[in-house]
Design a protein around this motif. Structure first.
Motif, PDB file in Angstrom:
ATOM      1  N   GLY A  63      -4.462   0.791  -1.220  1.00 24.53           N
ATOM      2  CA  GLY A  63      -4.426  -0.596  -1.706  1.00 24.53           C
ATOM      3  C   GLY A  63      -2.972  -1.162  -1.057  1.00 24.53           C
ATOM      4  O   GLY A  63      -2.807  -1.980  -0.569  1.00 24.53           O
ATOM      5  N   LEU A  64      -1.815  -0.271  -0.980  1.00 29.50           N
ATOM      6  CA  LEU A  64      -0.659  -0.670  -0.411  1.00 29.50           C
ATOM      7  C   LEU A  64      -0.636  -0.867   1.092  1.00 29.50           C
ATOM      8  O   LEU A  64      -0.069  -2.044   1.676  1.00 29.50           O
ATOM      9  N   PHE A  65      -1.612  -0.170   1.654  1.00 29.52           N
ATOM     10  CA  PHE A  65      -1.774  -0.208   3.080  1.00 29.52           C
ATOM     11  C   PHE A  65      -2.685  -1.469   3.634  1.00 29.52           C
ATOM     12  O   PHE A  65      -2.562  -1.805   4.764  1.00 29.52           O
ATOM     13  N   CYS A  66      -3.237  -2.090   2.516  1.00 29.83           N
ATOM     14  CA  CYS A  66      -3.895  -3.324   2.840  1.00 29.83           C
ATOM     15  C   CYS A  66      -3.039  -4.433   2.914  1.00 29.83           C
ATOM     16  O   CYS A  66      -3.591  -5.533   3.087  1.00 29.83           O
ATOM     17  N   THR A  67      -1.897  -4.346   2.619  1.00 27.20           N
ATOM     18  CA  THR A  67      -1.137  -5.698   2.544  1.00 27.20           C
ATOM     19  C   THR A  67       0.119  -5.443   3.939  1.00 27.20           C
ATOM     20  O   THR A  67       0.118  -4.590   4.476  1.00 27.20           O
ATOM     21  N   THR A  68       0.579  -6.876   4.233  1.00 24.66           N
ATOM     22  CA  THR A  68       1.611  -6.601   5.360  1.00 24.66           C
ATOM     23  C   THR A  68       2.764  -6.153   4.700  1.00 24.66           C
ATOM     24  O   THR A  68       3.594  -5.945   5.798  1.00 24.66           O
ATOM     25  N   GLY A  69       2.960  -6.112   3.530  1.00 21.53           N
ATOM     26  CA  GLY A  69       4.458  -5.572   3.189  1.00 21.53           C
ATOM     27  C   GLY A  69       4.651  -3.747   3.665  1.00 21.53           C
ATOM     28  O   GLY A  69       5.724  -3.547   3.619  1.00 21.53           O
ATOM     29  N   ALA A  70       3.602  -3.249   3.829  1.00 17.87           N
ATOM     30  CA  ALA A  70       3.708  -2.027   4.146  1.00 17.87           C
ATOM     31  C   ALA A  70       3.741  -1.730   5.507  1.00 17.87           C
ATOM     32  O   ALA A  70       2.808  -1.996   6.321  1.00 17.87           O
ATOM     33  N   ARG A  71       4.846  -1.029   5.985  1.00 14.67           N
ATOM     34  CA  ARG A  71       5.109  -1.075   7.435  1.00 14.67           C
ATOM     35  C   ARG A  71       4.938   0.306   8.198  1.00 14.67           C
ATOM     36  O   ARG A  71       4.903   0.712   9.200  1.00 14.67           O
ATOM     37  N   SER A  72       5.133   1.284   7.046  1.00 21.07           N
ATOM     38  CA  SER A  72       5.357   2.935   7.592  1.00 21.07           C
ATOM     39  C   SER A  72       3.871   3.451   7.686  1.00 21.07           C
ATOM     40  O   SER A  72       3.852   4.472   8.157  1.00 21.07           O
ATOM     41  N   GLY A  73       2.904   2.744   7.355  1.00 21.15           N
ATOM     42  CA  GLY A  73       1.426   3.368   7.585  1.00 21.15           C
ATOM     43  C   GLY A  73       0.558   2.189   8.344  1.00 21.15           C
ATOM     44  O   GLY A  73       0.919   1.266   8.788  1.00 21.15           O
ATOM     45  N   PRO A  74      -0.798   2.710   8.477  1.00 25.98           N
ATOM     46  CA  PRO A  74      -1.709   2.046   8.987  1.00 25.98           C
ATOM     47  C   PRO A  74      -2.110   0.855   8.247  1.00 25.98           C
ATOM     48  O   PRO A  74      -2.030   0.821   6.877  1.00 25.98           O
ATOM     49  N   HIS A  75      -2.534  -0.439   8.631  1.00 24.66           N
ATOM     50  CA  HIS A  75      -2.802  -1.562   8.156  1.00 24.66           C
ATOM     51  C   HIS A  75      -4.527  -1.516   7.801  1.00 24.66           C
ATOM     52  O   HIS A  75      -5.390  -1.146   8.864  1.00 24.66           O
ATOM     53  N   THR A 175     -11.715   3.323  -9.453  1.00 20.81           N
ATOM     54  CA  THR A 175     -11.248   2.935  -7.977  1.00 20.81           C
ATOM     55  C   THR A 175     -10.937   1.537  -7.738  1.00 20.81           C
ATOM     56  O   THR A 175      -9.666   1.389  -6.924  1.00 20.81           O
ATOM     57  N   PHE A 176     -11.383   0.667  -8.227  1.00 21.04           N
ATOM     58  CA  PHE A 176     -11.045  -0.732  -7.998  1.00 21.04           C
ATOM     59  C   PHE A 176      -9.737  -1.218  -8.682  1.00 21.04           C
ATOM     60  O   PHE A 176      -8.769  -1.771  -8.252  1.00 21.04           O
ATOM     61  N   GLY A 177      -9.398  -0.279  -9.627  1.00 20.04           N
ATOM     62  CA  GLY A 177      -8.274  -0.782 -10.427  1.00 20.04           C
ATOM     63  C   GLY A 177      -7.112   0.061  -9.726  1.00 20.04           C
ATOM     64  O   GLY A 177      -5.963  -0.749  -9.748  1.00 20.04           O
ATOM     65  N   LEU A 178      -7.023   1.289  -9.142  1.00 22.33           N
ATOM     66  CA  LEU A 178      -5.921   1.733  -8.566  1.00 22.33           C
ATOM     67  C   LEU A 178      -5.685   1.037  -7.100  1.00 22.33           C
ATOM     68  O   LEU A 178      -4.652   0.831  -6.605  1.00 22.33           O
ATOM     69  N   VAL A 179      -6.909   0.736  -6.329  1.00 22.05           N
ATOM     70  CA  VAL A 179      -6.757  -0.087  -5.140  1.00 22.05           C
ATOM     71  C   VAL A 179      -6.087  -1.353  -5.192  1.00 22.05           C
ATOM     72  O   VAL A 179      -5.183  -1.589  -4.563  1.00 22.05           O
ATOM     73  N   LEU A 180      -6.470  -1.997  -6.413  1.00 16.16           N
ATOM     74  CA  LEU A 180      -6.036  -3.474  -6.251  1.00 16.16           C
ATOM     75  C   LEU A 180      -4.698  -3.389  -7.143  1.00 16.16           C
ATOM     76  O   LEU A 180      -3.883  -4.331  -6.689  1.00 16.16           O
ATOM     77  N   ALA A 181      -4.288  -2.348  -7.926  1.00 18.60           N
ATOM     78  CA  ALA A 181      -2.839  -2.165  -8.060  1.00 18.60           C
ATOM     79  C   ALA A 181      -1.937  -1.970  -7.029  1.00 18.60           C
ATOM     80  O   ALA A 181      -0.791  -2.630  -7.087  1.00 18.60           O
TER      81      ALA A 181
END
Length: 225
Positions: A63-75, A175-181
């Motif tokens: 979920g973090l890697f789906c945002t533009t704010g995460a830069r250390s991993g894949p988008h 699944t949805f809860g953790l990804v969206l969180a």
């Protein structure tokens, strides 16, 4: 050919399989993208050998890697992550149930893992204390237990329709809860991936809250009786 299911990092890591750490969510996502989520969740919820895999941290990190704010991993693409998570978790649980229905308790008896046997005991306690519906949902939030409960439910002869309905409910909430969180946190906090390890530790603890609350309620009801 590039595929949205496998980010560019997969091409480099594919040359060196030893570079992928199966216990590290960031490593798995960098190597295999959304497809890796489906495979890991399928193994963790459907195959007893997958009890050690990091389901909670994988979902939250994805979920973090789906945002533009995460830069250390894949988008990653949020829709693909949600779809892969649901498919892996739901298909894995159903396969685990069918394996338990055919193989029975012999599958667990052949394992030498103390952690797996401890998980089996907790799974039996959940089934006995809360009934099949609540137990199937609550088990999603407990590592190891969510691996063992599915084949155990099959071995104990839990009704197929009951299991299928509630494993779908629990699987989607988990699944949805953790990804969206993870997505919500990554969207609101810049460079949040710098604090990934402590955040994941908190997520794992929070994921246990439904079970702890239900245990507290059951104890209150027992005292009242």
């Amino acid at each position: 050919m590039w595929s949205p299911w496998a980010p560019p990092a997969v091409h480099a890591l594919a040359l060196d399989p030893l570079a992928v750490d199966p216990l590290n969510a960031g490593s798995l996502l960098g190597a295999f993208g959304a497809l890796g989520i489906a495979v890991v969740l399928f193994a963790e919820t459907g195959l007893l050998i997958g009890f050690f895999l990091p389901g909670d941290s994988l979902l939250f990190t994805a979920g973090l890697f789906c945002t533009t704010g995460a830069r250390s991993g894949p988008h990653l693409d949020l829709a693909q992550v949600l779809a892969a998570s649901a498919v892996g978790a739901l298909a894995g649980a159903q396969v685990g149930f069918l394996i338990g229905r055919r193989g029975g308790r012999g599958l667990l008896a052949r394992s030498r893992s103390e952690r797996l046997h401890a998980g089996a005991l907790r799974a039996e306690e959940l089934l006995a204390r809360y009934g099949h519906r609540k137990a199937v949902v609550l088990a999603r939030f407990v590592p190891v237990v969510r691996t063992v409960l599915n084949p155990l439910a099959g071995a104990l002869g839990v009704n197929v329709r009951t299991f299928t309905l509630w494993q779908v409910v629990g699987g989607l909430v988990w699944t949805f809860g953790l990804v969206l969180a993870g997505y919500a946190l990554g969207s609101s906090v810049p460079n949040v991936d710098r604090y990934l390890l402590p955040i994941v530790a908190v997520v794992v603890l929070v994921s246990l809250l439904p079970l702890l609350l239900e245990l507290r309620r059951s104890r209150r009801r027992a005292k009242h009786r």
